[in-house]
Scaffold this motif. Structure first.
Motif, PDB file in Angstrom:
ATOM      1  N   THR A  46       1.260  11.455 -25.838  1.00  0.00           N
ATOM      2  CA  THR A  46       1.399  12.345 -24.690  1.00  0.00           C
ATOM      3  C   THR A  46       2.885  12.544 -24.400  1.00  0.00           C
ATOM      4  OG1 THR A  46       1.450  10.625 -22.995  1.00  0.00           O
ATOM      5  CG2 THR A  46      -0.742  11.434 -23.670  1.00  0.00           C
ATOM      6  N   GLU A  48       4.393  12.051 -21.555  1.00  0.00           N
ATOM      7  CA  GLU A  48       4.895  10.900 -20.805  1.00  0.00           C
ATOM      8  C   GLU A  48       5.092   9.681 -21.711  1.00  0.00           C
ATOM      9  OE1 GLU A  48       3.577   8.113 -17.084  1.00  0.00           O
ATOM     10  OE2 GLU A  48       3.370  10.283 -16.815  1.00  0.00           O
ATOM     11  N   GLU A  49       4.196   9.475 -22.652  1.00  0.00           N
ATOM     12  CA  GLU A  49       4.371   8.374 -23.609  1.00  0.00           C
ATOM     13  C   GLU A  49       5.647   8.575 -24.423  1.00  0.00           C
ATOM     14  OE1 GLU A  49      -0.357   7.287 -24.380  1.00  0.00           O
ATOM     15  OE2 GLU A  49       0.673   8.676 -25.720  1.00  0.00           O
ATOM     16  N   ARG A  52       8.687   7.773 -22.179  1.00  0.00           N
ATOM     17  CA  ARG A  52       8.855   6.314 -22.008  1.00  0.00           C
ATOM     18  C   ARG A  52       9.440   5.685 -23.280  1.00  0.00           C
ATOM     19  NH1 ARG A  52       6.366   4.544 -17.406  1.00  0.00           N
ATOM     20  NH2 ARG A  52       4.727   5.869 -16.586  1.00  0.00           N
ATOM     21  N   ARG A  64       9.889   5.460 -14.764  1.00  0.00           N
ATOM     22  CA  ARG A  64       8.652   5.681 -14.004  1.00  0.00           C
ATOM     23  C   ARG A  64       8.792   6.941 -13.146  1.00  0.00           C
ATOM     24  NH1 ARG A  64       9.957   4.301  -8.864  1.00  0.00           N
ATOM     25  NH2 ARG A  64      11.675   2.827  -8.606  1.00  0.00           N
ATOM     26  N   PHE A  66       7.607  10.181 -13.233  1.00  0.00           N
ATOM     27  CA  PHE A  66       8.056  11.391 -13.927  1.00  0.00           C
ATOM     28  C   PHE A  66       7.697  12.645 -13.138  1.00  0.00           C
ATOM     29  CE2 PHE A  66       7.746   8.198 -17.202  1.00  0.00           C
ATOM     30  CZ  PHE A  66       8.941   8.376 -17.882  1.00  0.00           C
ATOM     31  N   PHE A  91      12.311  16.624 -17.544  1.00  0.00           N
ATOM     32  CA  PHE A  91      11.767  15.908 -16.404  1.00  0.00           C
ATOM     33  C   PHE A  91      12.875  15.195 -15.636  1.00  0.00           C
ATOM     34  CE2 PHE A  91       8.375  16.500 -19.314  1.00  0.00           C
ATOM     35  CZ  PHE A  91       7.200  16.501 -18.588  1.00  0.00           C
ATOM     36  N   CYS A  93      13.080  11.290 -13.553  1.00  0.00           N
ATOM     37  CA  CYS A  93      12.331  10.055 -13.388  1.00  0.00           C
ATOM     38  C   CYS A  93      13.233   9.007 -12.751  1.00  0.00           C
ATOM     39  CB  CYS A  93      11.764   9.569 -14.707  1.00  0.00           C
ATOM     40  SG  CYS A  93      13.010   9.087 -15.928  1.00  0.00           S
TER      41      CYS A  93
END
Length: 142
Positions: A46, A48-49, A52, A64, A66, A91, A93
């Motif tokens: 994903t 987000e994955e 990270r 964290r 996002f 993004f 974060c």
């Protein structure tokens, strides 16, 4: 050398530390200008994955909260060291640490305010991301 057949989706982020400063990394891949951490999204991963993982690989930081800011198209721009076509998913974060451990992609780093960042030699896509962030968060201009 392989020829790119499709645009490469990538994810990157403005990372805010507890003092509200962002992390910028000086990169030889971007003409020794400052950039945000980020990179390609792997198959089956994903967004987000990917964020990270890339942030952890490039900085050692855990990220964290996002928030999507903008999409940018990068089509064979000379700003990058290779002829590439990217789609940037950008993004913002947060991180709870200021302890950065750079990998081989970064040559130096700074924690700066958004206002200070715009005075540094940053590549144009990072500049645009900061400007878009400020449009969404006008309170951050101070």
């Amino acid at each position: 050398m392989t020829t790119q057949q499709f645009p490469e989706p990538t994810a990157g982020a403005l990372i805010f530390n507890p003092e509200g400063k962002i992390l910028l990394i000086k990169s030889h891949k971007w003409g020794n200008k400052y950039v945000i951490p980020g990179g390609h999204i792997e198959l089956g991963e994903t967004i987000e994955e990917a964020l990270r993982r890339e942030i952890k690989e490039e900085t050692g930081l855990d990220a964290r909260d996002f928030e999507f800011i903008c999409i940018q198209e990068f089509i064979f721009d000379d700003a990058f060291w290779k002829k590439k076509h990217f789609i940037f998913l950008d993004f913002a974060c947060k991180t709870d640490s200021k302890h950065v451990v750079l990998n081989h992609e970064g040559q130096d780093y700074v924690w700066v305010s958004l206002k200070e960042a715009l005075k540094l030699p940053i590549e144009p896509y990072t500049k645009h991301l900061i400007e878009e962030y400020l449009k969404k968060h006008p309170e951050a201009k101070t």
